[in-house]
Write an enzyme that holds these catalytic residues in place. Structure first.
Site, PDB file in Angstrom:
ATOM      1  N   SER B  59      26.257  61.711  18.747  1.00 18.86           N
ATOM      2  CA  SER B  59      26.342  61.447  17.306  1.00 18.86           C
ATOM      3  C   SER B  59      26.052  62.762  16.587  1.00 18.86           C
ATOM      4  CB  SER B  59      25.302  60.392  16.892  1.00 18.86           C
ATOM      5  OG  SER B  59      25.435  59.197  17.622  1.00 18.86           O
ATOM      6  N   GLU B  60      26.984  63.686  16.660  1.00 14.73           N
ATOM      7  CA  GLU B  60      26.698  65.045  16.191  1.00 14.73           C
ATOM      8  C   GLU B  60      26.202  65.075  14.748  1.00 14.73           C
ATOM      9  OE1 GLU B  60      29.383  64.228  17.892  1.00 14.73           O
ATOM     10  OE2 GLU B  60      29.492  65.539  19.646  1.00 14.73           O
ATOM     11  N   ASP B  85      33.112  73.711  18.854  1.00 13.02           N
ATOM     12  CA  ASP B  85      34.173  72.830  18.346  1.00 13.02           C
ATOM     13  C   ASP B  85      33.593  71.524  17.795  1.00 13.02           C
ATOM     14  OD1 ASP B  85      36.717  74.117  20.163  1.00 13.02           O
ATOM     15  OD2 ASP B  85      34.698  74.255  20.988  1.00 13.02           O
ATOM     16  N   HIS B 129      37.613  73.072  23.046  1.00 15.88           N
ATOM     17  CA  HIS B 129      36.336  73.522  23.606  1.00 15.88           C
ATOM     18  C   HIS B 129      36.167  75.036  23.531  1.00 15.88           C
ATOM     19  CE1 HIS B 129      35.794  69.543  25.363  1.00 15.88           C
ATOM     20  NE2 HIS B 129      34.591  69.895  25.772  1.00 15.88           N
TER      21      HIS B 129
END
Lengths: 321, 328
Positions: B59-60, B85, B129
């Site tokens: 849950s960035e 990213d 990435h």
């Protein structure tokens, strides 16, 4: 939860202050005195007053673009807020950020927020910090039904439940996200239903009855303070004004307006004060005092020095202390 | 002095700062029991306990926001966003919230938080990435952005970031993960924020670079040693960048080549080039040039990624061209 006449009058004072503040801000905005955007919470005062009445000063709070009421109820100063709305250097944000960005570290107000749902993770973090530090502070996040459709709402519920954080999530469900009704933006009619999947308590209460809100908030806050985890508290209420000042309210019927006018939280609570035996003279005295307080604060804010150009770079990067 | 790998230097910095200040906490995906996706938080859970070292859900936005709220209420959290990213998922909390909370609150609040994030450019990880998004972050007033290219700088910058009272994004290079380098023993040996390092002094041309590109620039400068005396500046802090060091160098050499792994368009190199043009116009003896990735996503196969990133040969060509093209 019992309420004494004095406590009830305190609750009324908070609600009346919010109403007068909002009405004053709306008039000043209409008169072209206040730049920018302004979003009023008139009609939702019982939620702010009821929840904040059971909080301590060192408890943390995050709120929304419609956050004047929560800030006042938590102990924010009317002058500092109005000065911010005016863009004055004496405002809470030094007059540079405006209505949607009131913060007061001395009152635990982490901030209003112009991003829908933006305050939820911050409140979660304040709750986590209390847990790590072994303090019995709690955190409260106010948000509207619109924020329920944001990802961070669900992420915050998940994490708060997982970590049993001292967090109370208070949804002011006014059934309209900006200009779009809940039926168009939410898959459920009851926001509190979202507590179920995360296995935390959820409750839906009459958000226009300040004593009902206070009782529900007291239960949730006590649970949080005892280390038993978060609660999702949904307060059903009504936003009298539009999404922003200037919103023509084309989505609002006259019937709806009339029905809710009868359920105006201040009207309801004045009747309740009478039942509680508070003399009407005391209520009227509060009205007079509140009107004078806001009027004087507005006049002082209007007369205060504008935020100077020299402040453009202040507080951008604190550096190492 | 110890010789540590890049990741070990990061791990040591975290351990020392957590031991020094109990307000320092670590949270992020896989940082606890797994010890971090690549080992940077190894051992911290055992040493400092589950209250201060937290594995989080993916849950960035919420974990970065939680770090912010915690930083405003007494902690100094270090939150890990696994790859640069993935910062895009947390951008509201980074850009609208953390970066501005000091300003918006009129100084009522500060946000002493760190976001650690890994750039996997050069490790064949593909379009989602391997992005070098430092310019996105550096463009936001209120954010400090640092990027150590070697173990000592990774350690020293992270320590400075943790001790800083504002939000700092610490970018780490996965391509350098196993590189060894000398690291100071003194736990208070910091690398100051906003101060570049002159990795190689020179007189003919200034090359400004940072992050993963630094070692390819070093290789180019070494290869050219017999023909061109190259000054290599590792910026280390992307924002606020060390203008004084760069401008002084360009005034001396009269030539500037900026090398970075991010795409050239609207990149940090453009900011440096423009600043040099404004302040060193009279000193320049050749056009300022940039060596950067082409305006395309980062490809995954090794031969394409090698062609995508500035390589020593291309960098050397640009340096040589700067010297040959210019006014003597």
């Amino acid at each position: 939860m019992t309420v004494s006449a004095d406590q009830a009058l305190d609750l009324y004072r908070v609600m009346a202050t919010i109403r007068v503040f909002e009405t004053t801000a709306g008039s000043l905005f209409a008169a072209g005195e206040l730049p920018g955007f302004i979003h009023l919470s008139s009609g939702q005062e019982a939620v702010a007053a009821g929840v904040c009445s059971v909080l301590r000063r060192d408890d943390a709070l995050t709120t929304t673009h419609r956050g004047h009421g929560h800030c006042i109820a938590k102990g924010g100063k009317v002058f500092g807020m109005l000065a911010e709305l005016y863009g004055r250097a004496a405002g809470y944000g030094k007059g540079r950020s405006g209505s949607m960005h009131i913060a007061d570290s001395s009152a635990g107000i982490l901030g209003a927020n112009a991003i829908v749902g933006g305050g939820l993770p911050m409140a979660l973090g304040a709750a986590w910090s209390a847990q790590v530090r072994g303090e019995d502070r709690v955190a409260v996040a106010f948000f509207g039904d619109g924020a329920v459709a944001e990802g961070v709402f669900h992420e915050t519920l998940n994490l708060a439940a997982l970590w049993r954080l001292p967090l109370v999530l208070v949804c002011e469900n006014n059934r309209v996200a900006e200009m779009t009704p809940s039926s168009v933006h939410l898959a459920t009619t009851r926001v509190a239903d979202f507590a179920g999947p995360y296995a935390i308590p959820g409750a839906t209460v009459d958000g226009n009855d300040v004593l009902v809100v206070r009782d529900a908030a007291a239960t949730a806050v006590a649970r949080a303070r005892a280390g038993e985890g978060p609660t999702l508290l949904e307060c059903e209420t009504h936003r009298i004004r539009g999404h922003f000042e200037g919103d023509p309210l084309r989505y609002r019927s006259a019937e709806e307006t009339a029905a809710w006018a009868a359920r105006d939280p201040l009207v309801l609570f004045r009747a309740r004060l009478a039942e509680l035996g508070v003399p009407s003279a005391r209520v009227e005295a509060v009205d007079t005092e509140v009107a004078a307080e806001v009027r004087d604060a507005a006049a002082a804010a209007a007369a205060a020095a504008p935020a100077p150009v020299s402040s453009l770079l202040d507080d951008v990067r604190p550096g190492v202390s | 002095m110890a010789r540590l790998k890049y990741w070990q230097a990061i791990n040591q910095a975290l351990r020392e700062e957590m031991a020094r200040d109990e307000a320092v906490c670590v949270l992020g995906e896989d940082v606890g029991a797994p010890g971090g996706p690549f080992g940077a938080t190894k051992g911290l859970l055992d040493e400092f306990g589950a209250a201060r070292v937290r594995d989080t859900p993916i849950s960035e936005a919420t974990i970065v926001g939680a770090a912010l709220g915690a930083s405003m209420t007494g902690l100094r959290p270090v939150v890990e966003v696994m790859f640069l990213d993935f910062m895009t998922v947390a951008m509201d909390q980074v850009v609208n919230q953390a970066a501005k909370v000091g300003y918006m609150s009129g100084g009522h609040y500060r946000a002493p938080m760190v976001v650690r994030t890994i750039c996997a450019s050069g490790r064949n990880t593909g379009p989602q990435h391997a992005q070098n998004l430092e310019a996105w972050l550096a463009h936001v007033p209120g954010l400090t952005v640092v990027w150590g290219s070697n173990p000592a700088d990774a350690r020293g910058l992270l320590k400075s970031a943790i001790r800083d009272d504002g939000p700092v994004v610490v970018i780490e290079s996965l391509a350098e993960w196993s590189r060894r380098g000398e690291v100071a023993d003194d736990p208070d040996a910091l690398v100051p924020i906003g101060v570049a390092a002159v990795r190689r002094p020179g007189t003919d041309v200034t090359v400004v670079t940072w992050g993963g590109a630094v070692h390819r620039v070093d290789a180019a400068a070494a290869a050219l040693a017999d023909e061109v005396d190259v000054e290599v500046i590792d910026l280390r802090t992307i924002s606020p960048w060390d203008r004084a060091t760069v401008l002084e160098s360009v005034r001396r050499t009269g030539r500037l080549v900026v090398v970075h792994d991010a795409v050239a368009a609207f990149g940090a190199g453009a900011e440096i080039a423009a600043t040099v043009a404004e302040h060193c116009f009279g000193d320049l003896r050749a056009p300022v040039t940039r060596v950067a990735a082409p305006f395309a996503p980062s490809p995954f196969p090794p031969q394409l990624e090698a062609a995508y990133l500035p390589q020593p040969g291309t960098i050397a060509d640009a340096i040589r061209a700067s010297v040959l093209q210019g006014v003597r």
